[in-house]
Structures are given as structure tokens and as C-alpha cells.
Design an enzyme around this catalytic site. Sequence first.
Site, mmCIF file in Angstrom:
data_model
loop_
_atom_site.group_PDB
_atom_site.id
_atom_site.type_symbol
_atom_site.label_atom_id
_atom_site.label_comp_id
_atom_site.label_asym_id
_atom_site.label_seq_id
_atom_site.Cartn_x
_atom_site.Cartn_y
_atom_site.Cartn_z
ATOM 1 C CD GLU A 315 -48.292 -65.163 32.709
ATOM 2 O OE1 GLU A 315 -48.465 -65.490 33.896
ATOM 3 O OE2 GLU A 315 -48.973 -64.282 32.153
HETATM 4 C C1 ACM Z 1 -46.467 -60.975 33.161
HETATM 5 O O1 ACM Z 1 -46.765 -60.501 34.272
HETATM 6 N N1 ACM Z 1 -47.136 -62.004 32.672
HETATM 7 C C2 ACM Z 1 -45.385 -60.422 32.374
#
Ligand code: ACM
Length: 504
Positions: A315
Site C-alpha cells: 500500500e
Molecule cells: C495489508 O493488508 N495491507 C497487507
Amino acid sequence: MGESWLARMAAGVLVGVALAACAVGGGVADEVNLVPLPSEVEILPAGFALDEPMVISAPPEAAAVAGHLVRAVLDATGRRPELGAAGAVRLSLDAPQAGAEGYDLVVDPDGVRLSAATPAGLFWGVQTLRQLLPTGPGRQIDGIRVSDRPRFAWRGAMLDVARHFFAVADVKRYIDLISAYKLNVLHLHLSDDQGWRLAIDGWPDLTAVGGSTEIGGGPGGFYDADDYREIVAYARDRFVEIVPEIDLPGHTNAALASYAELNCDGRRREPYTGMKVGFSALCVGSPATDRFVSDVVAAVARLTPGPYLHIGGDEVQTLSAQEYAAFVERAQELVRATGKRMVGWQEIGKAKLAADSITQFWQTNDPPDEVQQAVRQGGKLVMSPASRVYLDMKYDADTRIGLDWAGFVEVRDAYEWDPATVVQGVGEQDVLGVETPLWTETVETIADVEYLAFPRLPAVAEVAWSPQRARSFDRFAARLASHAALWKRWDVTYHRSPQIPWAD
Ligand code: ACM
């Protein structure tokens, strides 16, 4: 189990040798309430009476495993077995056919014989025995022969100790609970925007500043080197490998708030206690960041005896694709220089990966291109599909804690999937294992952790351990129902899922 035992004894008299052909799934295995379901089970006509004080014998290499069995018997029956030579309960390391983690178990009137090739195999056999022990004094362990081998080598749980901090005692409690279901990896998510939880030599503010926060404004906390070593040793005594994760280059606000030089503008960020993701990133490519990542990777590797180091990688929304890939490749170089294998969330598939790096599939809302790219580079996968095994997803709309961005996840959802068919182009040979993560945005206590993990964690444990062809949710649910008695004895908080036919 008493009734099915009587029924089986009657049937055993009738079908005799036919029973010697072991049945798996839908057969005799499902009449014994073992979770995860063993690969082969045969019911024997007579069991082992517990009317004498139990004597357990074990080779010196398995003394610690025998100690676990002593405590398990004491816990179940109230009577402490003795360790001695030629006991009726015999642990032995003379079953090379059982492989790295398998075991063979026979319970009959002569006693209990548990054999394996390794102490780990014996330990998993002891977990099976724990589920077979009668509760209370003066009973018997029903006759059974079990031959059991795990499907996957990596059977993991992840605990996010960054969003909310969990003390060493809580982590040990979770290790006890996951290992009871034969999970052998505890991945600790040790850093995120809201907290940095592991002391790193030469970088004291990571914990002094970064460790002092958590979601909701609580005091946070961190593990010093001794705390961390204590967790690792406790886990290893239960054949659980700790996989430390330092989430890089995003999810790093706690580090950015601790050291000004990690920010491209040279200014410390404010500590963060909210829930948003994706906004933070190290100043990649700068000498300060490189020194930081080198020091952190080296320090975590020094503290960690296991073969894996997880660098996060998920992310990151503020870097270009090129900056991101260059960072992951540099981190991989640093991890490999310590002799460890790099693990990262699925986004690392966009970088050039070494064939021994491991990619963790999680994002079920996006196309799995990155995962397929990782596999094309020769890498193995750990399967953590959020819509199946994220323990922080609510069970249903009424669940008191948890999130729902990947949907509600009831026990059946956690159980009814095959890690070898979940991503197109990814087969059994590409899958190292399965891991069930628990993110703690809304999770503050170990009772919260348990409530979300039970009964879904045992469901995932069966996905990871048991043969796919033998698994059926309805039969799993029927077997699992009796485990509520164990959880009561162990004081485990759990969700009374309407999908499980609880006995009481
Ligand atoms: C995640 O759930 N950001 C790996």
C-alpha cells in the site's frame, strides 16, 4: 466422543479388518473430533485406560516435548504424569517416514506410542493427543491409530502489534493457541504508521517516540531485545517460527515521526493515531534512508534465528513504480546479505525478485497481476486472501469489533477455499503455505484477539494442514463443536458462530 466410540466398537466387531483400510473425510476420521483433520485415522477396538499414574518416556532430544505432554495431561485430567523409562506412553524419534513435521500415533490397551522423525513432529502429535485426552480422572483414551502429515510447510498467523501494542504475555498466549492447532509461524507486524515496536541499536527514538503511540491515543509500547528474544524462545519451544515484519517503505509514519532525516523535507512528521493507510513513505534513495534500512534489517536479522525477514511493501501510494521497485530490490539485497529470505506483501511482485523471496497474497479486491508476476519470477506464495482469512474482518454486521472492507468473513468463508486454486495460474507447487493475519485497528485486548480468531483460526489451520480432498465444512463444523469445551478450559473468548452446531 463416548457415543461414537461405542458405535464404532460395535461396528469394529462387525467389520473387523475392513477398518484397517484407513478412511479420510466422511469416514472414521470425522468421528473423532480432531482439528485439523489428520491425513489418516483408524479407530481401534480398545483404548488405553488412565487408571494408573501415567509414565511418559522420551529420548533426550524430545524431553521438552514430553514436558508439554506432562502439562497437557495434568491440565486435562488433574493428574501429573511422571517421566521415566519404559513408560506406557512412549515418544520416539524412529519414524523417518513421517517427514519434517508428521507423526504416527497409536493408542491401544498397551499404551500410547507417538513416533516421528523430528521433535516438531512429536510436538504436533502431542497437540493431537491433547484433543483425545478425556477430561477428569479415571477415564480412557479411546483406541486410535493416526498417521498425519501436513499439507503445507508454512502454516501461519499474523498479529499486528503496531496498531495496538500487545505485551509479551499476550503474544505468548497467542503462540499457545495457534500452536494447539498446529500452526508453525507467527508473523509479527512490528511497525506501522501508528507505532514502532522493536528496539533497534543506534536508533533509540524509534521506540522512545515511535513506540509511544497507538490507535486511539493509548500509551503504545515496544519490545526491547530481551523481550523479543523471550518471544522467539517461547515460540521455538512450541515449534513456531517468529517472522518479524518491519513494514517499508510505506506504513512508516512512526519512523518518520522519530527521525527527521528519514523525510525528504528533513522535518519530523507528527505522530499518528488514526486509521487511514497509504500516506507515508520513507525518502527512498537518500543516504539516510539507506543507512536506516541497512541498520534495521541487520538488527532484526541478528535478533531472529529463523530464516525469514518480512519487509512489508504494501500500500505505498506516494512513490512512483520505479522508486518502489528500486526500494524493494535494495531491501532484498540487504536481507539476503544477512542470510535470510525476504518476505513481502504481494505488491513486491512488481519488483525484480530473487527466486527464494516469498510473496504474500492478500488483496482479493484487486486483480492478482502482482502475485502472478511473483510466481513467474520463480517465487513461492503465502496465501492470505483477505476475504477468507483476515481475522479482523467482522463475522457479520453485528460483530462488535473488526472491519468489513473485504466483506464479512464467517467460519464457512474461512474454511471453504483451496489455496491451490484461489489465484489463476497459481497451483499447489507455487504455494508455500497459508497465513491468517489479524490487524488490530479495532482490537485492543487479547480477549478481542481471541474473539476474532476463534473459531476461524482453527478453520484456517485445517485449510493449511489437512488434505483438500478430505475437507468438508459440515463435517469440520461438527468436529469443531466439541472444541468449545477445550476453549472453556483454556479460558478462550470465542464467537458463538451460528454455523457451528455447538453442543451446549
Ligand atoms: C495489508 O493488508 N495491507 C497487507
